[in-house]
Write a protein that holds these residues in place. Structure first.
Motif, PDB file in Angstrom:
ATOM      1  N   PRO A  29      36.534  12.605   9.591  1.00 29.87           N
ATOM      2  CA  PRO A  29      36.441  13.751  10.513  1.00 29.87           C
ATOM      3  C   PRO A  29      37.020  13.455  11.894  1.00 29.87           C
ATOM      4  CG  PRO A  29      34.370  13.452   9.353  1.00 29.87           C
ATOM      5  CD  PRO A  29      35.223  12.263   9.028  1.00 29.87           C
ATOM      6  N   LYS A  30      36.925  12.205  12.324  1.00 26.29           N
ATOM      7  CA  LYS A  30      37.488  11.852  13.628  1.00 26.29           C
ATOM      8  C   LYS A  30      39.007  11.994  13.622  1.00 26.29           C
ATOM      9  CE  LYS A  30      33.788   8.747  15.078  1.00 26.29           C
ATOM     10  NZ  LYS A  30      32.907   8.602  13.936  1.00 26.29           N
ATOM     11  N   LEU A  31      39.605  11.804  12.465  1.00 29.14           N
ATOM     12  CA  LEU A  31      41.055  11.952  12.357  1.00 29.14           C
ATOM     13  C   LEU A  31      41.453  13.397  12.069  1.00 29.14           C
ATOM     14  CD1 LEU A  31      41.842   8.733  10.288  1.00 29.14           C
ATOM     15  CD2 LEU A  31      42.064   9.074  12.760  1.00 29.14           C
ATOM     16  N   SER A  34      39.907  15.723  15.376  1.00 24.27           N
ATOM     17  CA  SER A  34      39.697  14.866  16.540  1.00 24.27           C
ATOM     18  C   SER A  34      39.337  15.648  17.803  1.00 24.27           C
ATOM     19  CB  SER A  34      40.906  13.970  16.781  1.00 24.27           C
ATOM     20  OG  SER A  34      42.081  14.738  16.870  1.00 24.27           O
ATOM     21  N   GLY A  35      39.935  16.799  18.001  1.00 26.73           N
ATOM     22  CA  GLY A  35      39.622  17.592  19.189  1.00 26.73           C
ATOM     23  C   GLY A  35      38.182  18.071  19.196  1.00 26.73           C
ATOM     24  N   MET A  43      34.055  12.453  24.457  1.00 24.91           N
ATOM     25  CA  MET A  43      34.997  11.338  24.550  1.00 24.91           C
ATOM     26  C   MET A  43      36.420  11.879  24.589  1.00 24.91           C
ATOM     27  SD  MET A  43      33.300   8.826  21.638  1.00 24.91           S
ATOM     28  CE  MET A  43      34.750   7.810  21.500  1.00 24.91           C
ATOM     29  N   PRO A  44      37.347  11.113  25.142  1.00 26.78           N
ATOM     30  CA  PRO A  44      38.751  11.533  25.090  1.00 26.78           C
ATOM     31  C   PRO A  44      39.253  11.570  23.642  1.00 26.78           C
ATOM     32  CG  PRO A  44      38.445   9.715  26.641  1.00 26.78           C
ATOM     33  CD  PRO A  44      37.162   9.882  25.906  1.00 26.78           C
ATOM     34  N   VAL A  45      40.140  12.500  23.357  1.00 29.65           N
ATOM     35  CA  VAL A  45      40.681  12.649  22.004  1.00 29.65           C
ATOM     36  C   VAL A  45      41.325  11.345  21.538  1.00 29.65           C
ATOM     37  CG1 VAL A  45      42.378  13.874  20.585  1.00 29.65           C
ATOM     38  CG2 VAL A  45      40.996  15.134  22.233  1.00 29.65           C
TER      39      VAL A  45
END
Length: 140
Positions: A29-31, A34-35, A43-45
């Motif tokens: 999911p982070k990939l 990511s936004g 956190m920053p993207v």
């Protein structure tokens, strides 16, 4: 006991598969989003993408390491340890130890992250020797 010893050579796959599944589940999911994840986590993207790469990449390395390359197992263990230390420092430490929703911590304590660190460090320190030692012990 002899029957259990015969299976000890493959026992390293139990935590290996569990860790890989955990990090794939949390890394993809982070990939893929990511936004959204960055906004949710504050956190920053770029950082979310980097953590996602480490989580998914580490999971794949850990699985690959189970078939031979010791360095892959050890490196994955180090990668997971770094991610979990970051998770504890940035999120979980403020909620204390318990991951059970007791009181006002929302079940966000750090006990599971500490467990993941200990298993990850076992792989980092021992590499694939975990499975080789088990095979040698079973043969004795």
């Amino acid at each position: 006991m002899n029957q259990l010893n015969k299976l000890s050579g493959i026992a390293h796959w139990l935590p290996r598969l569990s860790l890989a599944a955990i990090f794939l589940y949390h890394g993809f999911p982070k990939l893929a989003m990511s936004g959204d994840v960055a906004a949710m986590m504050g956190m920053p993207v770029f950082m979310v993408i980097m953590v996602g790469i480490v989580e998914v990449g580490g999971a794949l390395l850990l699985l690959w390491g189970g078939f031979g390359p010791d360095w892959a197992t050890r490196f994955a263990g180090l990668m997971f340890t770094a991610v979990m230390i970051g998770a504890i420092v940035m999120v979980h430490a403020q909620y204390g130890w318990s991951s059970i929703n007791m009181g006002n911590n929302g079940g966000r304590g750090m006990e599971f992250q500490v467990l993941i660190i200990t298993v990850s460090l076992l792989y980092a320190f021992k590499g694939n020797a975990i499975s080789q030692e088990a095979i040698e012990t079973a043969e004795d």
